[in-house]
Design an enzyme around this catalytic site. Structure first.
Site, PDB file in Angstrom:
ATOM      1  N   ASP A 307       1.162  -1.193  -0.298  1.00 32.55           N
ATOM      2  CA  ASP A 307       0.166  -0.019   0.717  1.00 32.55           C
ATOM      3  C   ASP A 307       0.763   1.275   0.181  1.00 32.55           C
ATOM      4  OD1 ASP A 307      -2.414  -1.435  -0.293  1.00 32.55           O
ATOM      5  OD2 ASP A 307      -2.674  -1.543   2.378  1.00 32.55           O
ATOM      6  N   ASP A 344     -11.462  21.997   9.648  1.00 27.70           N
ATOM      7  CA  ASP A 344     -11.279  20.530   8.827  1.00 27.70           C
ATOM      8  C   ASP A 344     -10.104  20.473   9.844  1.00 27.70           C
ATOM      9  OD1 ASP A 344     -10.075  18.942   7.452  1.00 27.70           O
ATOM     10  OD2 ASP A 344     -10.153  19.876   5.458  1.00 27.70           O
ATOM     11  N   PHE A 377     -17.238  16.408   5.589  1.00 27.27           N
ATOM     12  CA  PHE A 377     -16.829  15.818   4.006  1.00 27.27           C
ATOM     13  C   PHE A 377     -17.219  14.686   3.879  1.00 27.27           C
ATOM     14  CE2 PHE A 377     -14.333  12.073   2.377  1.00 27.27           C
ATOM     15  CZ  PHE A 377     -14.640  12.627   0.494  1.00 27.27           C
ATOM     16  N   THR A 378     -17.806  14.127   2.973  1.00 27.42           N
ATOM     17  CA  THR A 378     -18.653  12.674   3.251  1.00 27.42           C
ATOM     18  C   THR A 378     -18.508  11.815   1.732  1.00 27.42           C
ATOM     19  OG1 THR A 378     -20.595  13.217   1.706  1.00 27.42           O
ATOM     20  CG2 THR A 378     -20.918  13.957   3.854  1.00 27.42           C
ATOM     21  N   GLN A 380     -19.775  10.474   0.105  1.00 32.71           N
ATOM     22  CA  GLN A 380     -20.510  10.838  -1.408  1.00 32.71           C
ATOM     23  C   GLN A 380     -20.700  12.086  -2.063  1.00 32.71           C
ATOM     24  OE1 GLN A 380     -22.075   9.928   1.729  1.00 32.71           O
ATOM     25  NE2 GLN A 380     -22.256   8.294   1.117  1.00 32.71           N
ATOM     26  N   ARG A 382     -17.834  13.981  -1.551  1.00 32.64           N
ATOM     27  CA  ARG A 382     -16.217  14.364  -1.723  1.00 32.64           C
ATOM     28  C   ARG A 382     -15.706  15.988  -1.631  1.00 32.64           C
ATOM     29  NH1 ARG A 382     -14.023  10.719  -6.211  1.00 32.64           N
ATOM     30  NH2 ARG A 382     -12.315  10.970  -5.769  1.00 32.64           N
ATOM     31  N   MET A 383     -16.269  16.242  -1.059  1.00 41.20           N
ATOM     32  CA  MET A 383     -15.431  17.770  -0.708  1.00 41.20           C
ATOM     33  C   MET A 383     -16.326  17.881   0.656  1.00 41.20           C
ATOM     34  SD  MET A 383     -18.527  19.685  -3.559  1.00 41.20           S
ATOM     35  CE  MET A 383     -20.167  19.867  -3.648  1.00 41.20           C
ATOM     36  N   SER A 384     -15.803  19.473   1.179  1.00 41.05           N
ATOM     37  CA  SER A 384     -16.004  19.762   2.448  1.00 41.05           C
ATOM     38  C   SER A 384     -15.941  21.446   1.914  1.00 41.05           C
ATOM     39  CB  SER A 384     -15.090  19.757   3.666  1.00 41.05           C
ATOM     40  OG  SER A 384     -14.193  19.793   3.450  1.00 41.05           O
ATOM     41  N   ASP A 522     -10.559  -5.824   2.332  1.00 39.27           N
ATOM     42  CA  ASP A 522      -9.593  -6.670   1.452  1.00 39.27           C
ATOM     43  C   ASP A 522      -9.642  -8.160   2.176  1.00 39.27           C
ATOM     44  OD1 ASP A 522      -7.628  -4.552   1.211  1.00 39.27           O
ATOM     45  OD2 ASP A 522      -7.546  -4.182   3.923  1.00 39.27           O
TER      46      ASP A 522
END
Length: 682
Positions: A307, A344, A377-378, A380, A382-384, A522
């Site tokens: 990773d 944030d 941010f969520t 769904q 993908r922004m804040s 995973d």
């Protein structure tokens, strides 16, 4: 990591191992090791012969036969001691884990909710599916999944790490381990195992030597050693009638000594200890292997799936630059970016606030005084961002901001698209900032590649191991980081299905694959991989799918796991080489002594100039026993490991252990012969 490390030859372990070595003289134990069982039978036979000679029932030197018999018994005892030492270290580690298990009562809930009625029951009465309530100060009574609540948990009893961890319902941090302690708040846990099947129980069973099964390579080597032993047994058995027919019968004592010196007793006596010690060294690295097979597979791995975050990079992306869109001032972009990040609390968000302060002296502002509303941010959106009066500031991924801007009647500038590609090509992550329908520019988030990681990958490449970086980043960002880190290949925009397909592809090419994982998503790939290291902080599904568990939850540990596996294989191969080379040298000591009377021509093979046939035979037998003792530390600790190619490693081991195995017996046997002669014992 605070787990106490055992000294190589801990005095308490040595004392217990000496007692266990005597207990292992039982034939019910000895027959499990065919090579040493032959030595055990020879010891018993020569003991009976010595007693018969001392009583006058048989002719021959009772003193010489007794001396040979004593040293044959020492050979068996030393082999037993090596195995007992390895098992003792594992048992000591297991006992420290047993100390974690505490008899406790559990609050079993009648319904799966916090305020349901409870019944106080012994923890050992809990069954899979039962729901329990644990509060601050309680010991978690079973392995399970958190279904309600959140709490700080002390897992030091399991991991050795003193820092508490957060466990909460939902996500990848819902798995809890029995035997750990709640420090604050409360949890409602659904038990996932029955008594005796907990992670702690499995850990104890894994590290106890009595539970160890032989690995495929160990079985193959054992078969080879048995075959060699049978060949030499048949060869030795045919010597007596031939020598008797010639009129100079070789004594049974000499034949037994010859057989013991011919068969590979050195590796035969140390083989089990090497395997047990390999698992013990893995535990010393705070990694629990489900079996020796997993450790052995780690030594044969030739593809590592790593990773990116936390393994190759530091994992804490930091804001490195503000890149404004055409017609926008950089200060304007920085001000909007800082406002959107004031609430944030992620490392990325805090770094944006700090960068704006450093570059433009923009001070933090209080959200309440601004009458602002933070938009979190969520997955769904993908922004804040933040809403201040009529201002609507958002930051997020390129696609998310594009949709947001277009939904508000704006358009995404072409120059920003080019900037996004350039940022990604440099290995950074682009975060786009917009106010209303207008795109203000980009924040470049840089994830720092770990120091020295490129050199480690170069070493792995020398060893013939291919490294593949797994990341959710886009291909441009992934390619840049892969080039900077020095990995051989990468999988961008990785999904669980893509990981699984990649593992199967490599396995279809005959490769062995190792990977790490911590989430439920995973689990399929972990189950498919040949070496699967699950993080202890991960989900129950991930830990059950893997064949190793890293108690430190450090993805970089995968490289160390491979090193330990290779060290175990190298130790076994090196000591096998040394043992066989040893036997060749011993031929020159014992064969001339045993058969010079029958075949005088063999006297020319006495290149060591040994004093007499009796001293030569006894010296060889003594050396054969003592060499096991001298090699016990090497078997327990493992040979020194260097990241070399297979051919370079073979050449190195042949020089050190092959040539060393030839020369050491000549020196050792000659020295013992001189001591026996000077002391007048022969």
């Amino acid at each position: 990591m605070s787990r106490k490390q055992l000294a190589l030859l801990e005095p308490t372990l040595v004392r217990q191992a000496l007692l266990d070595a005597v207990k292992k003289l039982s034939p019910m134990v000895q027959w499990r090791n065919p090579v040493m069982f032959i030595v055990w039978v020879g010891s018993l036979l020569t003991t009976l012969l010595a007693i018969a000679m001392a009583g006058g029932a048989l002719t021959g030197s009772a003193t010489f036969t007794a001396a040979v018999s004593i040293w044959l018994w020492f050979t068996v005892l030393f082999a037993n001691f090596a195995e007992a030492m390895a098992e003792g270290r594992s048992k000591a580690q297991a006992n420290s884990l047993k100390g974690v298990k505490k008899t406790a009562f559990a609050r079993k809930l009648r319904a799966p909710q916090h305020d349901a009625p409870v019944d106080h029951v012994p923890a050992e009465d809990l069954r899979k599916g039962d729901v329990v309530l644990v509060e601050a100060g309680d010991i978690i009574p079973c392995d399970g999944e958190v279904i309600e609540g959140g709490a700080s948990v002390d897992e030091s009893a399991i991991t050795g790490e003193s820092a508490p961890v957060i466990r909460e319902s939902g996500g990848d941090f819902a798995s809890v381990t029995g035997g750990t302690r709640i420090l604050s708040d409360w949890l409602v846990i659904r038990c996932s195992v029955n008594p005796g099947e907990t992670f702690l129980d499995r850990m104890i069973a894994m590290v106890e030597g009595a539970q160890r099964r032989k690995t495929p390579n160990e079985i193959a080597l054992t078969i080879l050693l048995i075959a060699l032993t049978l060949v030499f047994l048949l060869a030795t058995a045919t010597i007596w009638p031939f020598s008797a027919w010639s009129g100079n019968a070789v004594s049974v004592t000499v034949l037994v000594a010859l057989l013991v010196c011919l068969i590979p007793t050195t590796i035969g006596g140390l083989l089990s200890a090497i395997g047990v010690a390999g698992m013990s060294r893995m535990l010393g690295a705070n990694v629990i292997a489900t079996s020796g097979r997993a450790v052995e597979a780690a030594g044969d791995v030739d593809v590592l799936l790593l990773d990116k975050t936390g393994t190759i990079t530091l994992g804490n992306r930091q804001a490195s630059a503000f890149l404004p869109a055409r017609g926008v001032e950089e200060r304007t972009l920085a001000d909007a970016a800082q406002l959107s990040s004031l609430a944030d609390e992620t490392p990325e968000g805090r770094s944006i606030v700090v960068l704006a302060k450093q570059r433009f002296n923009l001070r933090e502002r209080d959200l309440q005084s601004l009458h602002a509303t933070f938009v979190p941010f969520t997955a769904q959106t993908r922004m804040s961002g933040i809403n201040i009066d009529q201002r609507m500031i958002r930051k997020g991924s390129v696609d998310a901001i594009r949709r947001h801007v277009e939904a508000n009647g704006g358009h995404f500038p072409a120059d920003v698209d080019k900037q996004v590609e350039e940022v990604a090509r440099q290995g950074a992550t682009p975060l786009v900032v917009a106010e209303g329908e207008k795109v203000l520019g980009i924040i470049a988030l840089k994830d720092i590649v770990k120091g020295g990681i490129k050199e480690r990958f170069a070493q792995l490449r020398k060893m013939g191991i291919k490294t593949v970086m797994i990341t959710g980043d886009n291909r441009l960002t992934a390619a840049a980081i892969a080039a900077e880190a020095g990995v051989d290949d990468f999988l961008a925009e990785a999904t669980p299905e893509a990981k699984l397909a990649l593992i199967r592809q490599y396995q279809s090419e005959g490769r062995l694959v190792a990977m790490t994982g911590d989430g439920t998503n995973d689990a399929p790939a972990l189950a498919q991989a040949d070496v699967a290291v699950a993080m202890n902080s991960g989900t129950q599904a991930a830990k059950e799918a893997g064949n190793m568990v890293d108690l430190d939850s450090n993805p970089t540990k995968l490289i160390e796991v491979v090193h330990i596996g290779k060290q175990m294989l190298m130790t076994r191969g090196s000591l096998t080489t040394f043992s066989i080379a040893n036997d060749v040298a011993k031929y020159f000591a014992i064969i001339p002594a045993a058969f010079a009377a029958v075949y005088p021509q063999l006297a020319m093979l006495n290149v060591m100039g040994l004093h007499s046939p009796s001293s030569a035979i006894l010296s060889a037998v003594i050396f054969n026993a003592l060499i096991i003792v001298f090699l016990i530390p090497l078997a327990l600790k493992g040979v020194s490991y260097r990241p070399l190619s297979a051919s370079a490693m073979l050449r190195r081991n042949l020089w050190i252990y092959g040539l060393g195995g030839l020369l050491v017996p000549f020196i050792g046997i000659k020295a013992i012969d001189l001591l026996l002669t000077l002391s007048g014992l022969v």
